[in-house]
Design an enzyme around this catalytic site. Structure first.
Site, PDB file in Angstrom:
ATOM      1  N   GLY A  84       1.428   1.897  -1.355  1.00 21.57           N
ATOM      2  CA  GLY A  84       2.755   1.491  -1.449  1.00 21.57           C
ATOM      3  C   GLY A  84       3.163   0.449  -0.066  1.00 21.57           C
ATOM      4  O   GLY A  84       2.324  -0.320   0.321  1.00 21.57           O
ATOM      5  N   SER A 141       2.973   8.166   4.705  1.00 24.19           N
ATOM      6  CA  SER A 141       2.068   6.774   5.758  1.00 24.19           C
ATOM      7  C   SER A 141       3.098   6.116   7.054  1.00 24.19           C
ATOM      8  O   SER A 141       4.196   5.587   7.316  1.00 24.19           O
ATOM      9  CB  SER A 141       2.119   4.973   5.011  1.00 24.19           C
ATOM     10  OG  SER A 141       1.449   4.461   5.772  1.00 24.19           O
ATOM     11  N   LYS A 155      -1.506   4.656  10.319  1.00 28.93           N
ATOM     12  CA  LYS A 155      -2.040   3.683  10.566  1.00 28.93           C
ATOM     13  C   LYS A 155      -2.998   3.780  12.197  1.00 28.93           C
ATOM     14  O   LYS A 155      -2.093   4.182  13.734  1.00 28.93           O
ATOM     15  CB  LYS A 155      -0.915   2.329  10.732  1.00 28.93           C
ATOM     16  CG  LYS A 155      -0.042   2.614   9.622  1.00 28.93           C
ATOM     17  CD  LYS A 155      -0.890   1.448   8.344  1.00 28.93           C
ATOM     18  CE  LYS A 155      -0.409   1.556   6.888  1.00 28.93           C
ATOM     19  NZ  LYS A 155      -0.558   0.796   5.983  1.00 28.93           N
ATOM     20  N   ASP A 207      -8.603  -0.783  -0.407  1.00 28.77           N
ATOM     21  CA  ASP A 207      -6.731  -1.389   0.091  1.00 28.77           C
ATOM     22  C   ASP A 207      -6.981  -3.149  -0.300  1.00 28.77           C
ATOM     23  O   ASP A 207      -7.069  -3.544  -1.615  1.00 28.77           O
ATOM     24  CB  ASP A 207      -6.298  -0.997   1.181  1.00 28.77           C
ATOM     25  CG  ASP A 207      -4.447  -1.520   0.171  1.00 28.77           C
ATOM     26  OD1 ASP A 207      -4.411  -2.202   0.002  1.00 28.77           O
ATOM     27  OD2 ASP A 207      -3.329  -0.907   1.676  1.00 28.77           O
ATOM     28  N   LYS A 219      -1.221   9.904   6.249  1.00 29.83           N
ATOM     29  CA  LYS A 219      -2.140   8.504   6.857  1.00 29.83           C
ATOM     30  C   LYS A 219      -1.184   7.676   8.289  1.00 29.83           C
ATOM     31  O   LYS A 219      -0.127   7.808   8.102  1.00 29.83           O
ATOM     32  CB  LYS A 219      -2.264   7.489   5.944  1.00 29.83           C
ATOM     33  CG  LYS A 219      -2.097   5.837   5.689  1.00 29.83           C
ATOM     34  CD  LYS A 219      -2.942   5.418   5.012  1.00 29.83           C
ATOM     35  CE  LYS A 219      -1.543   3.737   4.582  1.00 29.83           C
ATOM     36  NZ  LYS A 219      -2.279   3.422   3.429  1.00 29.83           N
TER      37      LYS A 219
HETATM   38  O1  OSB Z   1      -1.966  -0.660   3.789  1.00 35.98           O
HETATM   39  O2  OSB Z   1      -0.897   0.201   3.085  1.00 35.98           O
HETATM   40  C1  OSB Z   1      -0.920  -0.569   3.774  1.00 35.98           C
HETATM   41  C2  OSB Z   1       2.861  -0.974   3.876  1.00 35.98           C
HETATM   42  C3  OSB Z   1       2.716  -2.527   4.465  1.00 35.98           C
HETATM   43  C4  OSB Z   1       1.733  -3.959   4.336  1.00 35.98           C
HETATM   44  C5  OSB Z   1      -0.042  -2.460   3.940  1.00 35.98           C
HETATM   45  C6  OSB Z   1       0.649  -1.503   3.628  1.00 35.98           C
HETATM   46  C7  OSB Z   1       2.083  -0.301   3.937  1.00 35.98           C
HETATM   47  C8  OSB Z   1       1.711   0.785   4.015  1.00 35.98           C
HETATM   48  C9  OSB Z   1       3.267   1.069   3.460  1.00 35.98           C
HETATM   49  O3  OSB Z   1       1.065   1.735   4.321  1.00 35.98           O
HETATM   50  C10 OSB Z   1       3.321   2.592   2.617  1.00 35.98           C
HETATM   51  C11 OSB Z   1       4.421   2.690   1.815  1.00 35.98           C
HETATM   52  O4  OSB Z   1       4.922   2.109   1.061  1.00 35.98           O
HETATM   53  O5  OSB Z   1       4.851   4.360   2.508  1.00 35.98           O
HETATM   54 MG    MG Z   2      -3.949  -0.025   3.333  1.00 39.09          MG
END
Ligand code: OSB
Ligand code: MG
Length: 372
Positions: free
Chosen positions: A293, A137, A165, A241, A163
């Protein structure tokens, strides 16, 4: 199991680099760890995934600390429980919300059960895989070029899903740059963390051309109705999510057509009992599942790896190795990923499968509270 004591600890663990999502940035993870001690002396550690700010869900590390210390831990102390499922029931009775606080205790109970039965946690949960497919991510980057660099590096390291953001103003141009650089086969997806509204429907519909595996949580953090409208207008599957906080919400997603994929984060749904129920439902409904995660330390990661070994987790999870997040993790061995993007499930060791680095945990601890 009989809970003789429960200790809360806050550690502060600096990320290697800041992690930015549409609603905020984190540089140092403030992590609530729990240590559950059974009357026999058997011990289990678990992790609460709540962040510092209520920008992902309503919970924070401080709200969870309070909920566990004053309301939840007292329900467990001194009582005998035959199973983690009974612990789940005791935590849910006349208790609204606070899933992450509940999950930390409930998952710790699963960890303790695995120790008491001398079996790996993944086996106790019904896991069937020896390795889990891993995705990365990537936080929001300062430019499309910077994102391309990160994504190319991740692909080269073997990650099976990338993924990215996104937020309004840093979406289609960023995603298009990565698609152009990495080619049509690259397994790409985007996560908006609730940054858009239905007014953006036409804008979001343009992303269909990017051939993303899915778009995660584009609309409101607790919305299902508007997501159904958006999904109806999109070719790309929506993955929910934030909106999936229980089995009921997963059922509602299917009934309304709000999305086609679910990311299960055990912390978000109150623990493993609920995660297993959602997983079972998704298998029956043909809904692909993957493990999300929350920038966990090596302790929380152990729980995610165990869960991701279940058969319905057919998409790569956000379960990157320790070195992606930390200069030094708090467990040994650190979590590692092989060159083809897989993490081993520690099936040769009882409990969560990693040892704790107690010295490092002590050095990182900023407060603790023991309840007996
Ligand atoms: O939306 O998945 C999410 C981290 C903090 C808050 C929300 C999210 C995330 C991640 C991190 O995408 C994923 C990871 O732990 O590698
Ligand atoms: Mg998410």
């Amino acid at each position: 199991m009989i809970f003789a004591s429960i200790t809360l600890r806050e550690i502060q663990l600096p990320l290697k680099e800041p992690f930015a999502i549409s609603s905020g940035v984190v540089e140092v993870r403030r992590i609530l760890l729990l240590e559950l001690i059974d009357r026999s002396g058997a011990t289990s550690w678990s992790e609460c995934v709540a962040g510092e700010e209520p920008n992902y869900s309503p919970e924070t590390i401080d709200s969870a600390w309070y909920a566990i210390r004053d309301h939840l831990a007292p329900r467990l102390l001194g009582r005998e429980f035959a199973s983690p499922g009974e612990v789940h029931q005791a935590l849910c009775r006349d208790f609204r919300g606070n899933q992450m606080a509940r999950a930390a205790l409930e998952m710790g109970a699963w960890g303790l059960k695995a120790v008491l039965e001398d079996i790996p946690l993944a086996r106790l949960l019904g896991g069937t895989r020896a390795k889990v497919d891993t995705g990365i991510s990537l936080g929001i980057q300062p430019s499309p070029e910077a994102l391309v660099d990160k994504a190319a590096q991740a692909l080269a390291e073997g990650y099976r899903k990338i993924k990215m953001k996104i937020r309004p103003g840093a979406d289609i141009t960023y995603l298009q740059a990565v698609r152009d650089a990495l080619g049509p086969q690259a397994p790409l997806m985007a996560d908006a963390n609730s940054a858009y509204s239905l007014d953006d429907q036409n804008h979001i519909a343009q992303w269909d051309e990017l051939d993303l595996i899915m778009i995660e949580q584009p609309l409101g953090w607790d919305d299902l109705v508007r997501h159904a409208k958006l999904q109806n207008a999109l070719k790309t599957p929506i993955c929910l999510d934030e909106s999936i906080t229980s089995l009921e919400r997963a059922r509602d997603m299917v009934a309304l057509g709000s999305g086609r994929i679910i990311n299960i984060k055990p912390g978000r749904v109150g623990g493993f009992t609920e995660s297993l129920a959602i997983h079972q439902f998704c298998v029956e409904q043909d809904i692909p599942v993957w493990c999300g995660g929350m920038l966990e330390s090596g302790i929380g990661r152990a729980y995610n790896v165990a869960l991701a070994s279940l058969p319905g987790f057919i998409l790569p999870g956000d379960i990157s190795p320790s070195a992606r997040y930390w200069d030094q993790d708090i467990v040994t061995p650190a979590w590692e990923m092989d060159g083809s993007g897989r993490v081993n499930v520690p099936l040769d060791r009882p409990g969560i499968g990693v040892e704790l680095d107690h010295e490092r945990i002590a050095a990182l601890t900023v407060r603790s509270h023991i309840i007996v």
